[in-house]
Each structure stands twice: as structure tokens, then as C-alpha cells.
Design a protein around this motif. Structure first.
Motif, mmCIF file in Angstrom:
data_model
loop_
_atom_site.group_PDB
_atom_site.id
_atom_site.type_symbol
_atom_site.label_atom_id
_atom_site.label_comp_id
_atom_site.label_asym_id
_atom_site.label_seq_id
_atom_site.Cartn_x
_atom_site.Cartn_y
_atom_site.Cartn_z
ATOM 1 N N ILE A 90 31.782 18.829 15.633
ATOM 2 C CA ILE A 90 31.932 18.483 14.994
ATOM 3 C C ILE A 90 31.785 16.196 15.786
ATOM 4 O O ILE A 90 31.523 16.428 16.524
ATOM 5 C CB ILE A 90 33.559 18.126 15.376
ATOM 6 C CG1 ILE A 90 34.865 17.091 13.719
ATOM 7 C CG2 ILE A 90 34.314 17.713 16.767
ATOM 8 C CD1 ILE A 90 34.171 17.728 12.802
ATOM 9 N N GLN A 91 31.403 15.499 14.955
ATOM 10 C CA GLN A 91 32.004 13.801 16.156
ATOM 11 C C GLN A 91 32.864 13.487 16.208
ATOM 12 O O GLN A 91 34.603 14.025 15.427
ATOM 13 C CB GLN A 91 31.410 13.190 14.554
ATOM 14 C CG GLN A 91 29.798 13.772 13.727
ATOM 15 C CD GLN A 91 29.218 12.594 14.576
ATOM 16 O OE1 GLN A 91 29.146 12.038 15.861
ATOM 17 N NE2 GLN A 91 27.983 13.346 13.890
ATOM 18 N N ARG A 92 33.191 13.157 17.170
ATOM 19 C CA ARG A 92 34.626 12.237 17.691
ATOM 20 C C ARG A 92 35.239 11.502 16.013
ATOM 21 O O ARG A 92 36.305 11.563 16.876
ATOM 22 C CB ARG A 92 34.080 11.540 18.729
ATOM 23 C CG ARG A 92 35.717 11.440 19.223
ATOM 24 C CD ARG A 92 35.553 11.249 21.141
ATOM 25 N NE ARG A 92 37.093 10.746 21.942
ATOM 26 C CZ ARG A 92 36.922 9.767 22.158
ATOM 27 N NH1 ARG A 92 36.187 8.610 22.418
ATOM 28 N NH2 ARG A 92 37.239 9.587 22.978
ATOM 29 N N TYR A 93 34.254 10.074 15.624
ATOM 30 C CA TYR A 93 35.136 9.517 14.711
ATOM 31 C C TYR A 93 34.918 10.341 13.318
ATOM 32 O O TYR A 93 33.826 10.394 13.264
ATOM 33 C CB TYR A 93 34.251 8.597 14.615
ATOM 34 C CG TYR A 93 34.650 8.068 16.313
ATOM 35 C CD1 TYR A 93 36.396 7.205 16.346
ATOM 36 C CD2 TYR A 93 33.691 8.189 17.664
ATOM 37 C CE1 TYR A 93 36.482 6.313 17.669
ATOM 38 C CE2 TYR A 93 34.220 7.189 18.879
ATOM 39 C CZ TYR A 93 35.307 6.710 18.654
ATOM 40 O OH TYR A 93 35.925 6.198 20.305
ATOM 41 N N ASP A 94 35.024 9.862 11.940
ATOM 42 C CA ASP A 94 34.888 9.932 11.237
ATOM 43 C C ASP A 94 33.930 9.286 10.695
ATOM 44 O O ASP A 94 33.819 7.920 11.201
ATOM 45 C CB ASP A 94 36.481 10.484 10.507
ATOM 46 C CG ASP A 94 36.856 9.171 10.169
ATOM 47 O OD1 ASP A 94 36.790 8.337 9.899
ATOM 48 O OD2 ASP A 94 38.099 9.461 9.496
ATOM 49 N N LYS A 95 33.659 8.986 9.317
ATOM 50 C CA LYS A 95 32.943 8.199 8.677
ATOM 51 C C LYS A 95 34.021 6.540 8.408
ATOM 52 O O LYS A 95 32.914 5.813 8.414
ATOM 53 C CB LYS A 95 32.610 8.120 7.633
ATOM 54 C CG LYS A 95 33.242 8.454 5.945
ATOM 55 C CD LYS A 95 32.939 8.738 4.858
ATOM 56 C CE LYS A 95 34.001 9.336 3.720
ATOM 57 N NZ LYS A 95 33.334 9.834 2.509
ATOM 58 N N GLU B 258 38.352 11.115 14.227
ATOM 59 C CA GLU B 258 38.519 12.740 13.410
ATOM 60 C C GLU B 258 39.842 13.358 13.575
ATOM 61 O O GLU B 258 40.419 13.782 14.664
ATOM 62 C CB GLU B 258 38.294 14.025 13.980
ATOM 63 C CG GLU B 258 37.128 14.558 12.537
ATOM 64 C CD GLU B 258 36.765 14.365 11.604
ATOM 65 O OE1 GLU B 258 38.034 14.891 11.092
ATOM 66 O OE2 GLU B 258 36.133 13.899 11.719
ATOM 67 N N SER B 259 40.613 13.404 12.290
ATOM 68 C CA SER B 259 41.440 14.221 12.103
ATOM 69 C C SER B 259 41.469 15.543 11.243
ATOM 70 O O SER B 259 42.608 16.459 11.620
ATOM 71 C CB SER B 259 42.762 13.166 11.802
ATOM 72 O OG SER B 259 42.464 13.117 10.063
ATOM 73 N N SER B 260 40.098 15.744 10.841
ATOM 74 C CA SER B 260 40.193 16.815 10.292
ATOM 75 C C SER B 260 38.615 17.899 10.524
ATOM 76 O O SER B 260 38.080 18.151 9.606
ATOM 77 C CB SER B 260 40.157 16.560 8.914
ATOM 78 O OG SER B 260 41.497 16.318 8.391
#
Length: 732
Positions: free
Chosen positions: A656-661, A666-668
Motif C-alpha cells: 500500500i502507498q502511504r498517501y492516497d491519490k 491512506e485510510s483504506s
């Protein structure tokens, strides 16, 4: 809660019929109005059992209770006393609104409206025989003047049928304050004066109007005896729900839909750091160079908020001009401090920033184009989700440059009654003087004053203990909002404040659902930890809303906003967790497909170990003891063969990436609940006890981590969970 309407109230009276015609109530609003009056007459509400009109913040409660007034006049009520919050602005706004609503009846001498402080000393009998409305601030002098009018100057009024409408009832009417010397909770002075009136009027009804009824429903069953008086608890006799109109924008937009990265709501919240709020408190020339406001990093968010507000307003005005509609004026609110010195500094900073923007536009300075382009790119991410014309950057750049050069922006400080009164328009709302209006202030902006077309909200009020009514009243971005306006709205606050507001939204939603289903007396459980770490029932009025967690069926709880520890320090612990999971998975435990049961004590130990491997970022927290308490509570909440156990679902080698787009933490990390991924499996097996998803992440540096594998836990509440509010800390 709707009741069947019997033929006990008159629906064809002059007041109600005129309102129906002029205001064009829809079916749901009409039903709410009629049900409320029916209940008021049927229940014969008393001082300790008032009726409750429950709406959402800025959702049309005033419009509804004015309709109730009209129907009440047609059904025997002669005098309506509207109790407002204790500000001149709110009293004036209410006074103007009542006059507007009943203008035709007043022209025909059927009705009179008075601010209680302006009530004539020679009110004639002819006037007193008309329908009357008194606007009364919840303030000592106003309450004393009302008592004088009813029992001394015009005693005939006290014998009439009277309807009290307590607007924002939770604000003063039933509030408690702590008397530390006597160690008791006593009613505030205003509440006592209202109670005194309740006891002495022979024929009166009581309707309390609020968006936050928890101080009414969730207070002690009996009030304390004080000065030889016994105050009865204020528990509603009935609750009517104000229907929400189709343009209403509330917490579901800012907190629920925001979790969908493909929805425009995911772009509304912009996180600010505590150190930037420190800059907003006072001028510090070591931190802020007044001649370089367009460049400084430590004020980047307030600068971005200002530019986004100008650009957002320009987008909407361009769209309106393109479609042939009237170009609207827009507003932005800066609400971070209560002190007047801070407000003066913030106004100076905004004015200097605007001046430097104008200078850079005049000189074709590259910084002007850079700021507008960054704002355009940000706002168009959400504007593109709305089916309206979209300006090109060059079209928008010309629009913004013109707005800056022609001084379309004006800022105003609102930190006193005097400021408010000078800034109100003829309707009692804050006047929008220019196409773009910035209001800077503190507590005076909390109190229900209407601010039109609000698309910018910079919020930093961070009291030690958040109160439900206070925080929701601060949420000025709630209300009737066209989606096109929402698309250019930006909400700036800290992650901590945002998280607390999200919890309060969940709390509000759970209790509101309980009210609507008729289960508000037993539908929500309040629990806390005792000194022995056991979960015990908790008195709702002792809850600090900054320390609550809502548990409901299949709710997820997980840490977000963290970095891993360095590989050297955490590898041994991570490997130990992996070995323990392999051991338990291979042992003869109960299984459902890939899920297996382990004792809750072992699951709790896993959370402790995982907690040791993670480092929370500023503004984020993971209280592992709270998660462990909830895990224990949920695993013991139902008597079943699985009591005391937790379902474990393991997934390995995730990347998983640490940050979302959108550039946020990232929270999911779990796959969707479509029945195939781990979340779907967790919700399938978590029926009577919870599930704990454990995701083994690679933690690669190219994904924003430190190159150390780690475990990411997600707690999933069981399907049979009774909605429960868990308070980690309470008021002693």
C-alpha cells in the motif's frame, strides 16, 4: 416521529392558509407543522415535558417553527413567546423574520410583533386582543421585562393561551454550570427564570427547537435541589423531526462522502498544522515578514485559503454570467481566536496579502500567475464533478485579475455586538458588501447569525473539551448549498479538530437515527472504562465529546496518519507477530474459511505489539488502550459460544502507498466490502463478536515508508452491535 393526525386541529384558518399559499410548504413540512401542533394540544406539554422540534444545523428549523406559530394561532394560541440566544443580532434577525413571515396578517391588524425590550408602556386592549408575538433574548433583563409585562403591566396576557418557542434550546434553557464550592450542578440564572414562568402561567405550551438536543435528552433524571427549590428534569414529551430539504449540505458531505476519493467532497477539507494557528494569534516579526506574504511557507494555508476563495468566487460568478443568471456575492469566514488583538492582526494580514496580490497583478509578477494556477488546479478537481460550464485557465485568470484589480474583496472584523449590528442588512443577516467578503471573528460568529453563500471556512477554535452544541454551531458551512457552490468550497482546519468534528457527526447521526426510530431512551448505550479497565455504563451528560468513539454494526476502526519505526528497531517485533499468527492459525482453533478465532486477550496483545512499531504523525493519534477496551467490550457484548473471542483475518505481502491519490494519509488499506476482499470477509464472519484484520505491509521506501515491513490492524465491529458511545474520558 410522526403521529396520525386526528380531526382535532383546524387546518383552514387564516394564518396557516396564508402561510401555506405564500411559503408553498411541501407535504413533509406541512406534516411536521401539523403533527407538532397536534401534539402540543394533545399532550398539554408542561414545564418538565416540553415538545421537541429537532432539525439539523441551518436546515430550515426557523421556517418550520414559524409555520407552527401560524397554525397555533388558528388553534387557540393568543401569544407566542420566542426565546432566542442572548445577542442583539439574533433577536433582531428573529424579529425581522417574524415580521416578514406574517406581513399580510399584520397589515390586516390581526397580529402584532414586539421585541420585549421595545414593548410599549401603553399597549391598548384593542392591540392585546390581536395575536401577539414577543421576541425575548435569553438574558436577564429581557426575562425580567417579560415577567413584568405578563404579571404587572398587562396581567390579562398571563391568562391567555401562550406558546413558548425556545430557539436553540440547548444553549441556555437547560444548561448546567459547576459550582465547585458546593460541588453540585446548578441551573444557570436564565434557566431558573424560564422555570419560574413555567410554574406560574395557567395555560401554556412549550416547544423547544434545536439541532443538538443532547443536553435535553441526556441530562440527569433528577436535578439537584438548590436554595430549597426542586427543579424538574426537562425531558421532551414528543419529538418531531424537521424534514431536510434537497439542497441541504451537512456532515455527511464533509465527513462521509469525503471518504470516497471519486466524490467532489474528498477535496473540500484542507489540513492545516497547529504551528500555523500560532502565527494567527499575534504579529510576530520573527515568524512573519509583512512584505513577503505571498512567499512565506509558514502562512501557506491562510494564503491558499484566501486565493482559493477569490478563485472559487470568480469561478461561480463566471458560471453564472455564462448561464445568464444573476452573479452572486460570496463569503469566507476566519474563526480561530476569540481575542480582539488576534482579529486585528488577522485583518491586517489579509489586507496586506490582498494588497500584495494586487501589486503583483499590476506588475505581471510571475507569483500572481503561480498562485492562481495552483488554486485553479485544486478547485477544478471538484468543479469538474458538477455538470456546469468550466472556465479555461486563461478565462479564469482574466476573471481573477479583474476582481483583484477592481477590489472585489472586502474584509470585516466581527467581534462585538456593535460590529454585528453595523454589518447586518435589513433582513438581519451579515451584509455582503462586495462580490467577495471575508468575516474575521470569534464567539459572536458562533451564535446562529446567517452568513450567505459561505464557500471558505478557516477554523481553528480548539477548546480543551468540545461541546456538541458549540461545535455544530461553529459549522457555518452547513445549510442550503447549491452543489456548484459546494464544489468551490474549501474547509481549512487541523486534523485533530476535523477528527473531533467527524466523531461528533457520527454521534449526532446515531442519536438522530435513534430519535427517528423512537428508540432514543434505550437505542444508544453509553459506556466508559472504570479504574479496573472494565467497561461500565456511563452517564451521558458526563461525556467529553472530544473523547468519544461511536460503535455501530460493522464500523471500522484503524490507525491512520503514521510512519513506521526504523527497520532496525521494529523488525524483531514484526517477525514475532508473524510467528504468533502462524502458530495460532495452524492450531486447532475454530475457523470460517480463512478467518480463525483467538481469545480476545491474545488479540489485545497483538495490538500492543503493533503499537510499538508505529510512530504517529503530528495531529494524529492511535490510543491503543481505547481500541483494546472496545475490542474487549465487543467480544463480550453478546452471550454466544464465541463470547470472549475475536475473528482474525490475515493478509500478507501488501504494498500500500502511504498517501492516497489526493495526497492524504491512506485510510483504506483493506480491500472493498464486496464480499471477496478481507473487509467483506470480516463483515461476513463478525456477527456476534468482532473481527480483527491484520495486513502485513511491505513498507517500501518508494511508497513513502521507511523500508520496513509492518502490520496494519483494522477492527471491525460485529453485526449485532448495539449503537454505543464509548467515552475514554469523562467529566468528574
Amino acid at each position: 416521529m410522526s403521529v396520525s393526525l386526528e380531526q382535532s386541529i383546524r387546518l383552514d384558518g387564516r394564518f396557516y392558509q396564508t402561510l401555506q399559499k405564500e411559503k408553498q410548504y411541501n407535504y413533509k413540512i406541512s406534516q411536521c407543522i401539523e403533527n407538532t401542533v397536534h401534539q402540543l394540544l394533545k399532550e398539554r406539554t408542561s414545564s418538565n415535558r416540553p415538545g421537541m422540534l429537532l432539525g439539523k444545523v441551518q436546515s430550515g428549523k426557523t421556517r418550520t417553527f414559524l409555520g407552527i406559530m401560524g397554525l397555533g394561532y388558528d388553534n387557540g394560541y393568543d401569544l407566542v413567546i420566542i426565546l432566542t440566544k442572548g445577542t442583539n443580532a439574533l433577536a433582531r434577525q428573529t424579529y425581522v423574520r417574524v415580521q416578514q413571515e406574517f406581513a399580510s396578517q399584520m397589515e390586516e391588524d390581526q397580529m402584532r410583533v414586539f421585541d420585549i425590550m421595545g414593548l410599549p408602556d401603553n399597549l391598548r386592549k384593542w392591540e392585546r386582543q390581536q395575536k401577539l408575538a414577543f421576541i425575548v433574548k435569553k438574558e436577564t433583563k429581557n426575562m425580567d421585562r417579560l415577567k413584568e409585562a405578563l404579571f404587572e403591566k398587562y396581567p390579562d396576557l398571563s391568562s391567555k393561551r401562550i406558546l413558548f418557542i425556545d430557539d436553540e434550546a440547548d444553549f441556555a434553557s437547560v444548561a448546567y454550570q459547576k459550582n465547585t464550592e458546593a460541588n453540585i450542578h446548578e441551573l444557570r440564572v436564565i434557566s431558573g427564570k424560564i422555570d419560574e414562568l413555567r410554574e406560574t402561567l395557567p395555560s401554556s405550551s412549550f416547544l423547544q427547537v434545536t439541532a443538538t438536543p443532547y443536553s435535553l435528552y441526556l441530562q440527569p433524571e433528577e436535578r439537584k435541589v438548590h436554595e430549597n427549590k426542586v427543579f424538574q428534569p426537562v425531558r421532551p414529551a414528543f419529538t418531531e423531526i424537521v424534514p431536510v430539504h434537497n439542497q441541504y449540505v451537512g456532515g455527511d458531505m464533509y465527513f462521509e462522502k469525503a471518504n470516497n476519493l471519486d466524490h467532489m467532497a474528498s477535496h473540500l477539507f484542507h489540513e492545516i498544522e497547529d504551528r500555523e494557528l500560532e502565527v494567527m494569534k499575534k504579529l510576530d516579526r520573527r515568524r512573519v515578514k509583512l512584505d513577503q506574504l505571498l512567499y512565506q511557507k509558514n502562512i501557506s494555508n491562510i494564503r491558499e485559503a484566501l486565493v482559493n476563495f477569490i478563485v472559487g468566487s470568480s469561478i461561480r460568478r463566471w458560471q453564472q454570467r455564462k448561464s445568464g443568471a444573476r452573479m452572486e456575492k460570496y463569503s469566507c469566514m476566519i474563526h480561530t481566536e476569540r481575542g480582539k488583538m488576534a482579529h486585528a492582526w488577522q485583518e491586517e494580514m489579509v489586507n496586506r496579502m490582498e494588497s500584495q496580490l494586487r501589486e503583483s497583478a499590476e506588475n505581471d509578477d510571475p507569483i500572481f500567475r503561480e498562485l492562481i494556477e495552483a488554486s485553479y488546479n485544486d478547485l477544478m478537481r471538484s468543479v469538474s464533478k458538477v455538470d456546469l460550464p468550466q472556465p479555461s485557465f486563461q478565462e479564469l485568470f482574466y476573471e481573477v485579475r479583474k476582481a483583484v484589480l477592481e477590489e472585489h474583496l472586502v474584509s470585516s472584523v466581527v467581534n462585538s455586538e456593535k460590529d454585528v449590528n453595523e454589518l447586518l442588512d435589513h433582513t438581519g443577516q451579515l451584509q455582503l458588501r462586495a462580490p467577495m467578503n471575508i468575516f474575521i471573528g470569534g464567539q459572536i460568529l458562533d451564535r446562529g447569525i446567517t452568513i450567505g453563500n459561505l464557500i471558505g471556512f478557516f477554523y481553528g477554535r480548539n477548546p480543551k473539551s468540545f461541546q456538541q452544541d458549540t461545535v455544530l454551531q461553529h459549522s457555518r458551512m452547513y445549510g442550503a448549498r447549491p452543489l456548484a457552490d459546494v464544489a468551490v468550497t474549501r474547509f481549512y482546519t487541523t486534523r485533530h479538530i476535523y477528527d473531533v468534528m467527524e466523531r461528533i457527526h457520527e454521534f449526532d447521526t446515531a442519536l438522530r437515527d435513534a430519535f427517528e426510530s423512537g428508540g432514543h431512551d434505550q437505542g444508544v448505550v453509553f459506556i466508559q472504562k472504570d479504574p479496573l479497565e472494565e467497561m461500565i455504563p456511563c452517564s451521558p451528560n458526563k461525556i467529553l465529546l472530544s473523547n468519544i468513539r461511536l460503535m455501530k454494526p460493522h464500523k471500522r476502526l484503524l490507525p491512520i496518519g503514521f510512519q513506521t519505526g526504523y527497520k532496525t528497531y521494529i523488525q524483531k517485533t514484526v517477525n514475532h507477530i508473524t510467528k504468533q499468527l502462524e502458530k495460532w492459525r495452524e492450531s486447532p482453533v475454530k475457523k470460517k474459511g480463512e478467518a480463525f478465532l483467538i481469545p480476545v486477550e491474545l488479540a489485545s496483545e497483538l495490538l500492543t505489539l503493533i503499537h510499538q512499531t508505529l510512530e504517529m504523525e503530528e495531529g494524529y493519534e492511535w490510543d491503543v488502550e481505547d481500541h483494546q477496551s472496545m475490542l474487549h467490550y465487543l467480544s463480550h457484548a453478546h452471550d454466544s459460544e464465541n463470547k470472549g473471542y475475536v475473528w482474525i483475518i490475515v493478509r500478507e505481502n501488501r504494498q500500500i502507498q502511504r498517501y492516497d491519490k489526493n495526497g492524504r494519509f491512506e485510510s483504506s488499506p483493506d480491500t472493498p466490502s464486496n464480499g471477496k476482499g478481507e473487509l467483506g470477509l470480516a463483515r461476513k464472519v463478525a456477527t456476534d463478536v468482532p473481527a480483527l484484520i491484520l495486513l502485513h505491509q511491505q513498507g517500501k521506501k518508494e511508497h513513502g515508508w521507511r523500508g520496513a515491513p509492518f502490520w496494519w490492524p483494522i477492527l471491525v465491529a460485529p453485526k449485532e452491535t448495539t449503537p454505543a458511545v464509548y467515552a475514554s474520558k469523562t467529566i468528574s
